[in-house]
Design a protein around this motif. Structure first.
Motif, PDB file in Angstrom:
ATOM      1  N   GLN A  17       4.527  14.790  -0.005  1.00 10.75           N
ATOM      2  CA  GLN A  17       4.508  13.430  -0.557  1.00 10.75           C
ATOM      3  C   GLN A  17       5.173  13.388  -1.927  1.00 10.75           C
ATOM      4  N   GLU A  66       8.503  11.321  -3.170  1.00 13.19           N
ATOM      5  CA  GLU A  66       8.535  10.482  -4.371  1.00 13.19           C
ATOM      6  C   GLU A  66       9.732  10.833  -5.243  1.00 13.19           C
ATOM      7  N   THR A  84       9.633   5.783   4.154  1.00 13.24           N
ATOM      8  CA  THR A  84       9.452   5.304   5.527  1.00 13.24           C
ATOM      9  C   THR A  84      10.285   6.108   6.513  1.00 13.24           C
ATOM     10  N   SER A 105       7.636   0.765   1.957  1.00 11.39           N
ATOM     11  CA  SER A 105       6.371   1.481   2.151  1.00 11.39           C
ATOM     12  C   SER A 105       5.261   0.847   1.322  1.00 11.39           C
ATOM     13  N   LYS A 106       4.121   0.658   1.954  1.00 10.46           N
ATOM     14  CA  LYS A 106       2.933   0.143   1.263  1.00 10.46           C
ATOM     15  C   LYS A 106       2.003   1.285   0.851  1.00 10.46           C
ATOM     16  N   GLY A 107       2.466   2.535   1.025  1.00  5.46           N
ATOM     17  CA  GLY A 107       1.659   3.694   0.641  1.00  5.46           C
ATOM     18  C   GLY A 107       1.385   3.722  -0.848  1.00  5.46           C
ATOM     19  N   GLU A 108       0.269   4.344  -1.212  1.00  2.45           N
ATOM     20  CA  GLU A 108      -0.125   4.438  -2.618  1.00  2.45           C
ATOM     21  C   GLU A 108       0.527   5.671  -3.249  1.00  2.45           C
ATOM     22  N   GLN A 120       0.761  -0.083  -7.442  1.00  3.54           N
ATOM     23  CA  GLN A 120      -0.210   0.016  -6.358  1.00  3.54           C
ATOM     24  C   GLN A 120       0.403   0.540  -5.060  1.00  3.54           C
ATOM     25  N   SER A 121       1.719   0.363  -4.899  1.00  2.00           N
ATOM     26  CA  SER A 121       2.396   0.864  -3.697  1.00  2.00           C
ATOM     27  C   SER A 121       3.840   1.212  -4.042  1.00  2.00           C
ATOM     28  N   TYR A 122       4.492   1.942  -3.141  1.00  2.00           N
ATOM     29  CA  TYR A 122       5.884   2.325  -3.377  1.00  2.00           C
ATOM     30  C   TYR A 122       6.804   1.101  -3.407  1.00  2.00           C
ATOM     31  N   SER A 123       6.409   0.031  -2.749  1.00  2.00           N
ATOM     32  CA  SER A 123       7.237  -1.178  -2.780  1.00  2.00           C
ATOM     33  C   SER A 123       7.255  -1.815  -4.173  1.00  2.00           C
ATOM     34  N   ASP A 124       6.347  -1.384  -5.053  1.00  2.00           N
ATOM     35  CA  ASP A 124       6.358  -1.862  -6.438  1.00  2.00           C
ATOM     36  C   ASP A 124       7.369  -1.098  -7.302  1.00  2.00           C
TER      37      ASP A 124
END
Length: 188
Positions: free
Chosen positions: A37, A41, A100, A122-125, A143-147
């Protein structure tokens, strides 16, 4: 009777060994997942920055006389800039979203339809919460990778070039800074 008793202890010892190996394998799996993970990142930070830099390059490249400055309409224009008769590339290739594994990216679109940035769908944290490069310090606490939005700030580039809200003239330098945007998506 001693043989049966010894066989029972051997079986019991074997069960403890299997249970211990199971616990060790579970711990190893957790460590491996965390390492994988974190690698994703790092890849997302690299790839997102490549797209942001390509968009910045598309905006700041010196243009032929009479060619209006604009943002790319799609990723293909980053691979082969249509504003030039010769080959001009701002991006070497399309990149997959590391989080993703897919080709789709969220796109930040400006009112004229130009792409000013990208983000993962991705909505993953995220594991990473701090120590981002200065340009991406706003990712802290996401809060998520989409941020994690990789954006070229057109307004800042225009201000830095002394152009207000008009397009920057050909050959002027511009700076890129990440920021929030729309929720469009793109698949190359």
């Amino acid at each position: 009777m001693g043989g049966r008793l010894q066989g029972g202890f051997t079986l019991l010892g074997l069960l403890f060994l299997v249970a211990g190996l199971g616990v060790a394998m579970a711990a190893l799996g957790t460590v491996w997942h965390s390492a994988a993970q974190r690698e994703k990142e790092r890849d997302l930070l690299f790839v997102g920055d490549q797209y942001r830099r390509a968009i910045e390059s598309f905006w700041t490249v010196p243009l032929p006389v009479g060619t209006p400055r604009r943002l790319p309409k799609n990723f293909a224009e980053l691979l082969l800039d249509p504003r030039f008769p010769q080959t001009v590339r701002h991006l070497r290739r399309f990149y997959r979203d590391p989080m993703t594994g897919g080709d789709e990216w969220g796109l930040l679109k400006e009112p004229d339809g130009g792409i000013s940035g990208v983000y993962s769908l991705s909505k993953g944290e995220p594991f990473k919460r701090a120590n981002f490069p200065a340009a991406y310090a706003r990712f802290e606490g996401a809060q998520s990778y989409s941020d994690w939005v990789f954006r070229f700030d057109v307004e800042k580039a225009q201000r830095d070039a002394g152009q207000g809200t008009k397009a920057a003239p050909a050959g002027k330098d511009a700076a890129g800074v990440p920021g929030p945007g729309s929720n469009d998506q793109f698949r190359p």
